[in-house]
Design a protein around this motif. Structure first.
Motif, mmCIF file in Angstrom:
data_model
loop_
_atom_site.group_PDB
_atom_site.id
_atom_site.type_symbol
_atom_site.label_atom_id
_atom_site.label_comp_id
_atom_site.label_asym_id
_atom_site.label_seq_id
_atom_site.Cartn_x
_atom_site.Cartn_y
_atom_site.Cartn_z
ATOM 1 N N MET A 122 0.844 -1.201 0.000
ATOM 2 C CA MET A 122 0.000 0.000 0.000
ATOM 3 C C MET A 122 0.874 1.245 0.000
ATOM 4 O O MET A 122 1.728 1.396 0.851
ATOM 5 C CB MET A 122 -0.893 0.003 1.248
ATOM 6 N N ASP B 262 2.099 4.998 0.565
ATOM 7 C CA ASP B 262 1.902 6.076 1.532
ATOM 8 C C ASP B 262 2.107 7.386 0.788
ATOM 9 O O ASP B 262 3.153 7.618 0.214
ATOM 10 C CB ASP B 262 2.937 5.913 2.655
ATOM 11 N N HIS C 74 7.131 0.156 -3.068
ATOM 12 C CA HIS C 74 7.686 -0.631 -1.971
ATOM 13 C C HIS C 74 7.314 -0.116 -0.587
ATOM 14 O O HIS C 74 7.765 -0.668 0.416
ATOM 15 C CB HIS C 74 9.217 -0.687 -2.083
ATOM 16 N N TRP C 75 6.476 0.928 -0.498
ATOM 17 C CA TRP C 75 6.198 1.520 0.808
ATOM 18 C C TRP C 75 5.091 0.802 1.550
ATOM 19 O O TRP C 75 4.009 0.582 1.009
ATOM 20 C CB TRP C 75 5.814 2.995 0.655
ATOM 21 N N ASP C 76 5.352 0.461 2.800
ATOM 22 C CA ASP C 76 4.298 0.073 3.718
ATOM 23 C C ASP C 76 3.676 1.342 4.286
ATOM 24 O O ASP C 76 4.275 2.421 4.246
ATOM 25 C CB ASP C 76 4.857 -0.779 4.865
ATOM 26 N N ALA C 77 2.486 1.217 4.848
ATOM 27 C CA ALA C 77 1.795 2.380 5.393
ATOM 28 C C ALA C 77 2.668 3.076 6.434
ATOM 29 O O ALA C 77 3.185 2.440 7.344
ATOM 30 C CB ALA C 77 0.468 1.967 6.015
ATOM 31 N N ARG D 169 5.658 4.367 6.188
ATOM 32 C CA ARG D 169 7.116 4.357 6.072
ATOM 33 C C ARG D 169 7.643 5.496 5.207
ATOM 34 O O ARG D 169 8.718 6.037 5.484
ATOM 35 C CB ARG D 169 7.605 3.013 5.525
#
Length: 324
Positions: free
Chosen positions: A1, A3, A296-299, A301
């Motif tokens: 997901m 950010d 590649h971003w997690d929520a 980060r």
């Protein structure tokens, strides 16, 4: 997901440069010598650039040798002049600017004196050193008193790349290949001499994703199996010491570079960097777009990279308004 926090104007840029008017000619000559576009800088233009690129605060540093290798007096005088000029900018606009104070290495006594003046009198947010000081790398035992003092102060240290010793490769601009090489060399030398382990309270930022360090970290960890030097006892320990470094994203958000950095670095050790004005703005915006658009971003980060992690290094910039 993904950010999308990077779209609001809140970035803290830990890799932004200042060019005092008195140093403009020297910086133009330096750019020509390394095969790079000549930068220009003024306060108004820097703020306008930050507004365009969602940067709330730029942590300013001077990114060039202060004087020739045989003129420590000139290095001392230039460091003081640059630091006092930059401190005045920060005093007038503490919301928009921060300050890494230049230190006149390789003279350790002069560097210690300038660090004390800058941190205690000028309110600098940290210090900047070059990846080698006229050929002497940062793990040199002579520099030990400086690291001990900066560790005692819990200081933030930006290691800015410079040209390595030796003859450049014709037609290969030094900033493209030699600068990241020298960043890697400096970090590896510090680690092999045990500097990060002995001084864990000192926070060391490596620009440009640490050069080649994330990509080659497991190769470098073989140094732990070599018989000499002040080294960690296992490859795992050596990797842990390499992960003590902080890394910025300047010129390092490409499709193959960013995943390597994300796979290696501690999540809290990633910071946004623009390298303005050494990297022309029209080039830098492409790297910003790649950073914000990475899959590649997690929520949360990306916000940490753009701002949150820097707030922990520079608490005066923390605004408490973080996305949930």
């Amino acid at each position: 997901m993904a950010d999308l926090a990077g779209t609001d104007p809140r970035r803290i840029d830990v890799h932004q440069h200042v060019i005092p008017p008195a140093r403009a000619r020297a910086m133009t000559g330096r750019a020509a010598a390394v095969g790079w576009p000549a930068p220009s800088w003024d306060e108004r233009g820097a703020i306008e650039m930050m507004d365009r690129r969602a940067i709330a605060t730029g942590m300013l540093s001077y990114a060039a040798p202060l004087a020739g290798p045989d003129d420590p007096a000139a290095a001392r005088e230039t460091a003081r002049s640059v630091n006092e000029y930059t401190a005045e900018l920060v005093k007038n606009r503490p919301d928009r600017f921060g300050h890494f104070a230049a230190l006149p290495l390789p003279d350790v006594d002069d560097a210690l004196a300038e660090a004390a003046h800058a941190l205690d009198e000028l309110g600098a947010d940290g210090v900047v050193v070059l990846s080698n000081a006229h050929g002497r790398y940062l793990g040199d035992p002579a520099f030990e008193p400086l690291w001990a003092e900066l560790d005692a102060r819990r200081a933030v240290v930006l290691v800015h790349p410079t040209a390595p010793p030796g003859t450049p490769i014709p037609q290969v601009p030094l900033p493209l290949a030699d600068f990241p090489y020298d960043t890697t060399r400096a970090a590896l030398h510090m680690t092999m001499r045990g500097v990060p382990r002995r001084y864990p309270r000192m926070k060391v930022i490596l620009p440009h994703a640490g050069g080649f360090l994330p990509y080659a970290a497991h190769r470098f960890a073989l140094a732990a199996r070599l018989p000499d030097g002040e080294r960690s006892t296992t490859p795992e320990d050596f990797l842990a010491d390499l992960r003590r470094f902080y890394f910025d994203t300047a010129i390092s958000t490409g499709a193959s570079t960013l995943p390597s950095l994300l796979a290696f670095a501690e999540p809290g050790h990633l910071l946004y960097g623009s390298d303005f004005p050494m990297l022309p703005e029209e080039w830098g915006t492409d790297f910003d777009t790649a950073l914000d658009g990475s899959p590649h971003w997690d929520a949360g980060r990306l916000h940490a990279v753009n701002r949150g992690n820097a707030e922990l290094l520079f608490p005066r910039l923390a605004d408490g308004d973080r996305p949930g």
